[in-house]
Design a protein around this motif. Structure first.
Motif, PDB file in Angstrom:
ATOM      1  N   ILE A  99      24.154  22.933  50.002  1.00 59.86           N
ATOM      2  CA  ILE A  99      24.051  24.473  50.229  1.00 59.86           C
ATOM      3  C   ILE A  99      24.374  24.705  51.689  1.00 59.86           C
ATOM      4  CG2 ILE A  99      21.835  23.628  51.137  1.00 59.86           C
ATOM      5  CD1 ILE A  99      20.549  26.324  50.300  1.00 59.86           C
ATOM      6  N   GLU A 158      13.985  27.699  40.896  1.00 62.78           N
ATOM      7  CA  GLU A 158      14.903  27.234  39.805  1.00 62.78           C
ATOM      8  C   GLU A 158      14.719  25.803  39.671  1.00 62.78           C
ATOM      9  OE1 GLU A 158      19.059  28.420  40.317  1.00 62.78           O
ATOM     10  OE2 GLU A 158      18.780  30.536  40.436  1.00 62.78           O
ATOM     11  N   THR A 198      25.217  25.146  44.394  1.00 57.93           N
ATOM     12  CA  THR A 198      23.881  25.523  44.282  1.00 57.93           C
ATOM     13  C   THR A 198      23.914  26.496  42.971  1.00 57.93           C
ATOM     14  OG1 THR A 198      24.325  27.506  45.735  1.00 57.93           O
ATOM     15  CG2 THR A 198      22.964  25.597  46.262  1.00 57.93           C
ATOM     16  N   LEU A 226      16.298  29.534  44.701  1.00 55.29           N
ATOM     17  CA  LEU A 226      16.711  28.297  44.359  1.00 55.29           C
ATOM     18  C   LEU A 226      15.511  27.318  44.135  1.00 55.29           C
ATOM     19  CD1 LEU A 226      19.809  27.551  46.636  1.00 55.29           C
ATOM     20  CD2 LEU A 226      19.817  27.403  44.416  1.00 55.29           C
TER      21      LEU A 226
END
Length: 700
Positions: free
Chosen positions: A189, A99, A645, A96
């Motif tokens: 999250i 990203e 997410t 994550l």
């Protein structure tokens, strides 16, 4: 954009040109040795030079407008607390963050400023890459994070804040309770379903206990998913197990309290551990153990009451003193057999000695009075009909009595409203003012030196200026005088009237506290701002250094040593450079620490010692259930959007499609033309050209 302005009317410009033209005409209208073309050129140069000089006399100035374009900024606020990797797989978290970096780089290419702000990095404002962030913050304060971002980016083109979090906070207030003037989108999250777990939520205890007493430790234990199971709860002192208890979980979601009653057997800072032994299937065991630090003191203030004979006043005073566990109270009546007295040593150090009708007309305990006076112990004299007034006058130092024989007067208390050493509640003053009269010597009274009156005598309904209760402080030794006996009646009367004796207890308690408390007159003091810290906090030390007349001084070199529970020593050196100075120590692990600070004053080494504790902070393991409802509310209130997410691409696309506009910052600058360097260069060029040409042609 540049504009030219004048301080005077524009008509003066025409006059400047006329002056320049007239000057050039007068100078160059005669027949010259050079040709007409050069003559016209030189005339034009002189015209320009004179006209410009005249224009400068008009004070022209230039206004220049500069526009700067500020690109919109997107702030990625990342909750890097320990609760995130506790619930989510570390590889998924790492992916994550990668990203996030890709989205940030893409937005930068599309005329965005992108800044990444983790929870605990606001001193440096932002970090370069999200993938560099470590999830090691021991507490979560989302409201503080957003408030600081709002302040730091005020007056900037802040398009949006994107908050990446599980919505769990354990410091500050709920972030959706605070109004924000920024747009906040959230990315949730974590898992919104409660984990199967046992959670030792908190421990209720006092910070201090006294040697020889018992004190309670109450553990609050929550469980989820263990209905019908049993768990063992252990109490340890360091590595030694003191007690264990079994608890039954009757429901799959509830809180139960387990209480331990602990004996304070050792003096000093004691480390206790309460632990719930793990059960099979627990989500985490990090929240199964709590550390407690209790300071066990053997420093009760010792109070001795010496009486010439038994008296009801003694019991009234004793009932007040023994309510306070900080006091140890002894009574000594020499006229009784030793077996009837409480066991104590007269040579012990006492903080306060109360003399009831001592000095006495029969000389009872006179030797004891002299011993304690020689030691500089604080005293409280209570006079009665057996008191030796002349002897009292010699030892008092607070008040002098000129008696009229052995006569007594019946008086009631009247508070001195000017007295401010300590305060009394007005309601309690009213209660005591209605007390029965007590017996005081009849005569005149002189209040000595810097003595202060707490109570005056009131005869019937007539207030007088004669003292009843007086306090004095001389050379650091405190004393008090109650000029009468029978205060036990005040306590009984108040209880009979109001079913409690809080006014009497308050007056006697505050008087004893004032007399027994010693002033700290050390010239060198170093102490932590708190006796207890968490391992996420900075330890601050206050420093006080005084000269011989007790004025604060600065610039002293201080050596500080910290010794942990394992005996490891850390050394520091600093200087106290101003009145607001605090020395900070970071990164200390949990445990009990002793400190020793030293400095040199007037050639002598002065030392200050003490201890403090650092508790291990396990806040992030107490609640691991994500709160997406909070995030949705926060986004809705601020005009943002909530994303899972898996929807990071949706956020990226929206930001690209709906790019916020740049903000134009305009800046105006005014400057006089005379200050421009090129104007001076132009004057020199024109004048030099004319002079050189005339010189060459033989005019000069």
């Amino acid at each position: 954009m540049t504009n030219l302005f004048l301080e005077y009317s524009g008509w003066y410009v025409l006059l400047c040109f006329l002056v320049g033209a007239g000057y050039a005409y007068l100078l160059y209208q005669k027949k010259t040795t050079w040709g007409k073309p050069l003559n016209y050129l030189l005339a034009f140069v002189r015209f320009t030079l004179i006209a410009l000089i005249c224009l400068l006399l008009l004070g022209p100035y230039v206004k220049q407008i500069t526009n700067e374009y500020e690109k919109p900024t997107v702030v990625f606020a990342i909750d890097n607390s320990q609760s995130i990797p506790l619930v989510t797989d570390s590889n998924a978290v790492k992916q994550l963050l990668g990203e996030f970096d890709e989205v940030a780089n893409s937005l930068k290419q599309k005329e965005y400023n992108v800044e990444i702000v983790p929870l605990e990095e606001l001193e440096n404002l932002s970090v370069e890459n999200a993938s560099d962030i470590k999830f090691d913050s021991k507490k979560t304060n989302l409201s503080d994070l957003l408030r600081k971002i709002q302040v730091q980016y005020e007056n900037r083109n802040l398009a949006e804040v994107v908050l990446f979090t599980d919505g769990v906070y354990n410091q500050g207030i709920s972030p959706d309770y605070i109004p924000y003037n920024i747009k906040i989108s959230t990315i949730g999250i974590g898992d919104t379903l409660p984990q199967i777990d046992i959670n030792l939520k908190t421990i209720y205890s006092n910070n201090i206990a006294y040697l020889g007493n018992k004190f309670p430790l109450v553990a609050e234990i929550a469980n989820n998913g263990f209905a019908g199971k049993q768990a063992l709860v252990l109490l340890k002192n360091g590595a030694t197990e003191l007690e264990r208890k079994t608890i039954d979980f009757t429901s799959s979601n509830g809180i139960q309290n387990v209480e331990f009653l602990v004996d304070a057997e050792k003096e000093g800072m004691q480390h206790y551990i309460i632990q719930v032994l793990p059960l099979e299937g627990e989500f985490t065991t990090r929240n199964n153990l709590r550390n407690i630090y209790i300071d066990v003191l053997d420093s009760k203030e010792k109070i001795l009451l010496v009486a010439a004979a038994p008296h009801p006043d003694i019991k009234a005073i004793r009932s007040v003193v023994e309510k306070n566990k900080n006091y140890e109270f002894n009574v000594y009546i020499p006229t009784l057999l030793p077996s009837s007295n409480e066991a104590f040593e007269l040579e012990d150090k006492y903080d306060l000695v109360i003399f009831h009708q001592v000095p006495n007309i029969r000389g009872v305990a006179s030797d004891l009075l002299e011993k304690f006076r020689a030691k500089g112990v604080s005293t409280w004299f209570i006079l009665g009909n057996q008191s030796d007034i002349p002897s009292f006058n010699r030892v008092s130092g607070a008040v002098n009595i000129i008696p009229s024989g052995r006569q007594v007067d019946k008086v009631t208390p009247n508070f001195n409203n000017v007295f401010d050493r300590f305060t009394f509640d007005e309601q309690k003053k009213t209660k005591l003012a209605k007390s029965p009269p007590i017996s005081v010597p009849f005569g005149n009274f002189d209040v000595l030196g810097n003595s202060e009156v707490i109570l005056f005598q009131k005869v019937g309904n007539v207030p007088t200026n004669k003292p009843m209760l007086v306090v004095n402080e001389q050379d650091g030794v405190k004393s008090a005088v109650l000029l009468g006996e029978g205060i036990w009646q005040w306590k009984l009367h108040e209880f009979a009237s109001f079913e409690q004796s809080d006014a009497f207890d308050d007056m006697v308690g505050k008087l004893i506290q004032f007399l027994s408390t010693k002033e700290d007159k050390r010239r060198f003091k170093v102490y932590p701002t708190s006796n207890e810290y968490s391992d996420a906090e900075t330890v601050y030390f206050e420093t006080e250094v005084y000269n011989a007349i007790y004025e604060k001084i600065y610039g002293q070199k201080i050596d500080l040593q910290l010794v942990d529970s394992e005996g490891e020593t850390s050394s520091y050196t600093f200087m106290n450079n101003n009145s607001n100075f605090r020395y900070a120590v970071n990164g200390l692990p949990s445990g009990v620490y002793k400190y020793k600070a030293s400095t040199v004053l007037d050639g002598n080494v002065e030392v200050s010692t003490g201890d403090f504790t650092i508790k291990k902070l396990e806040l992030e393991a107490l609640n691991t259930t994500a709160n997406f409802n909070l995030l949705r509310n926060l986004s809705k209130q601020t005009g943002g959007e909530f994303y899972y997410t898996s929807q990071l691409d949706d956020l990226h696309g929206r930001l690209l499609e709906n790019k916020a506009p740049d903000i134009i910052h305009s800046r105006e600058e005014f400057s006089e033309i005379l200050n421009l360097e090129w104007i001076l260069a132009l004057f020199l060029l024109l004048a030099t050209f004319e002079w050189v040409m005339r010189k060459v042609k033989g005019s000069y």
